[in-house]
Design a protein around this motif. Structure first.
Motif, PDB file in Angstrom:
ATOM      1  N   HIS A 150       0.734  -1.088   0.046  1.00 20.60           N
ATOM      2  CA  HIS A 150       0.079  -0.185  -0.075  1.00 20.60           C
ATOM      3  C   HIS A 150       0.959   1.249   0.108  1.00 20.60           C
ATOM      4  O   HIS A 150       0.554   2.146  -0.692  1.00 20.60           O
ATOM      5  CB  HIS A 150      -0.872  -0.107   1.181  1.00 20.60           C
ATOM      6  CG  HIS A 150      -1.958   1.230   1.199  1.00 20.60           C
ATOM      7  ND1 HIS A 150      -2.886   1.196   0.658  1.00 20.60           N
ATOM      8  CD2 HIS A 150      -1.890   2.265   2.050  1.00 20.60           C
ATOM      9  CE1 HIS A 150      -3.592   2.296   0.835  1.00 20.60           C
ATOM     10  NE2 HIS A 150      -2.964   3.196   1.700  1.00 20.60           N
ATOM     11  N   THR A 151       1.994   1.250   0.641  1.00 15.89           N
ATOM     12  CA  THR A 151       2.897   2.291   0.919  1.00 15.89           C
ATOM     13  C   THR A 151       3.371   2.676  -0.453  1.00 15.89           C
ATOM     14  O   THR A 151       3.665   3.797  -0.839  1.00 15.89           O
ATOM     15  CB  THR A 151       3.757   2.252   2.096  1.00 15.89           C
ATOM     16  OG1 THR A 151       2.951   2.001   3.423  1.00 15.89           O
ATOM     17  CG2 THR A 151       4.793   3.516   1.920  1.00 15.89           C
ATOM     18  N   ALA A 152       4.216   1.511  -0.905  1.00 15.21           N
ATOM     19  CA  ALA A 152       4.781   1.598  -2.315  1.00 15.21           C
ATOM     20  C   ALA A 152       4.119   2.186  -3.476  1.00 15.21           C
ATOM     21  O   ALA A 152       4.476   2.737  -4.364  1.00 15.21           O
ATOM     22  CB  ALA A 152       5.291   0.253  -2.667  1.00 15.21           C
ATOM     23  N   ALA A 153       2.679   1.674  -3.489  1.00 13.51           N
ATOM     24  CA  ALA A 153       1.948   2.151  -4.494  1.00 13.51           C
ATOM     25  C   ALA A 153       1.579   3.634  -4.536  1.00 13.51           C
ATOM     26  O   ALA A 153       1.717   4.117  -5.511  1.00 13.51           O
ATOM     27  CB  ALA A 153       0.377   1.567  -4.247  1.00 13.51           C
ATOM     28  N   ILE A 154       1.733   4.143  -3.121  1.00 13.14           N
ATOM     29  CA  ILE A 154       1.544   5.646  -3.017  1.00 13.14           C
ATOM     30  C   ILE A 154       3.089   6.382  -3.649  1.00 13.14           C
ATOM     31  O   ILE A 154       2.642   7.481  -4.580  1.00 13.14           O
ATOM     32  CB  ILE A 154       1.417   6.016  -1.570  1.00 13.14           C
ATOM     33  CG1 ILE A 154       0.100   5.582  -1.243  1.00 13.14           C
ATOM     34  CG2 ILE A 154       1.456   7.562  -1.687  1.00 13.14           C
ATOM     35  CD1 ILE A 154       0.117   5.732   0.232  1.00 13.14           C
ATOM     36  N   GLU A 155       3.947   5.913  -3.367  1.00  9.73           N
ATOM     37  CA  GLU A 155       5.366   6.333  -3.782  1.00  9.73           C
ATOM     38  C   GLU A 155       5.381   6.203  -5.512  1.00  9.73           C
ATOM     39  O   GLU A 155       5.788   6.852  -6.222  1.00  9.73           O
ATOM     40  CB  GLU A 155       6.303   5.758  -3.163  1.00  9.73           C
ATOM     41  CG  GLU A 155       6.347   6.174  -1.637  1.00  9.73           C
ATOM     42  CD  GLU A 155       7.537   5.601  -0.946  1.00  9.73           C
ATOM     43  OE1 GLU A 155       8.554   5.018  -1.624  1.00  9.73           O
ATOM     44  OE2 GLU A 155       7.348   5.747   0.342  1.00  9.73           O
TER      45      GLU A 155
END
Length: 222
Positions: A150-155
C-alpha cells in the motif's frame, strides 16, 4: 498483444502455474527462483544482482514467493507458542523479501504505460477479517506486506502514473505449501488459481493501486 512478465518465485506451485498460464496466452515470461537461479528474496545482494541484470521493462512483475512453514516451524495456535526466530524468519521471507523486490524493481516498470506489480498475500493477513486468532507470525508478516504494498503504491504512482501495485489473495490452492492445512476448506488446483489471478490482474486499473484483492477481484479488508 503479448506482455513481458516477470514471475518471481516461479519454482513454487502458484508461481510455476502463473508462469505457465502467462506463456499459454502468448506472454513473454521471465522467471526467477531460489532453486533455479539462486535468487533469494531474503538477501538484498541477491535481489539487487538478480534484478539488476535486466535492461528492458516488464509490463507485469508478480512476486509469488512465500512460505507457511520455515525450517520446520509450523503456524502457532497461540501467542504462547511464538519464538523470536520463527517470527523473524516469517517476516524476512513474507514481508522484507517483497519489500526488497519493490525497492530494486522500480526501474523495471515502464513509466509511459500501464504497469502491474503484484504480490501474493493471504486473507489471514487481514486484521479486519481475523476472527479465529492463531498463526501469529504468518498473519503478522502478511499484514506487514500488505502495508508495504500500500505504501509503495503511493510512492510509485508519483513517477509511474499508470502503475498498479497490489496485494492479491489467491484463495486456498492445492500445493505442497497448503497440503497439511487444507482440511475441509475448499481448494483449487494451482492452474485454476493462476487463471483466476491473471483475470483479476487484467481487470485492474490505476485507481485500484494500493489495494488488497482476492482471487475473484473483491477487495479484502485490511
Amino acid at each position: 498483444m503479448s506482455a513481458r512478465v516477470l514471475v518471481i518465485g516461479a519454482s513454487g506451485g502458484i508461481g510455476a502455474a502463473l508462469a505457465a498460464a502467462c506463456r499459454s496466452r502468448g506472454d513473454a515470461v521471465t522467471t526467477l527462483s531460489r532453486s533455479a537461479d539462486g535468487f533469494d528474496v531474503t538477501d538484498e545482494a541477491s535481489v539487487r544482482s538478480g534484478l539488476g541484470r535486466f535492461t528492458s521493462p516488464f509490463d507485469a512483475v508478480i512476486v509469488a514467493t512465500g512460505a507457511l512453514e520455515i525450517e520446520g516451524a509450523t503456524p502457532e495456535k497461540t501467542i504462547k507458542a511464538i519464538t523470536q526466530k520463527a517470527m523473524m524468519d516469517q517476516f524476512a521471507l513474507n514481508a522484507v523479501g517483497p519489500a526488497l523486490v519493490l525497492r530494486h524493481a522500480e526501474q523495471l516498470l515502464p513509466r509511459d504505460k500501464r504497469a502491474v506489480f503484484a504480490v501474493l498475500s493471504a486473507r489471514v493477513g487481514s486484521i479486519g477479517d481475523n476472527r479465529l486468532g492463531g498463526w501469529i507470525s504468518y498473519r503478522s508478516a502478511k499484514a506487514a506486506v500488505n502495508q508495504i504494498v500500500h505504501t509503495a503504491a503511493i510512492e510509485l504512482r508519483r513517477s509511474h502514473l499508470q502503475s498498479i501495485c497490489v496485494a492479491l489473495h489467491p484463495g486456498t490452492v492445492e500445493t505442497a505449501f497448503t497440503k497439511k492445512y487444507v482440511g475441509r476448506h475448499p481448494a483449487v488446483p494451482a492452474s485454476e488459481a493462476a487463471d483466476n489471478l491473471l483475470h483479476v490482474i487484467d481487470g485492474l486499473t490505476p485507481a485500484d493501486s494500493g489495494g488488497f484483492f482476492d482471487w475473484a477481484g473483491k477487495a479484502v479488508a485490511w
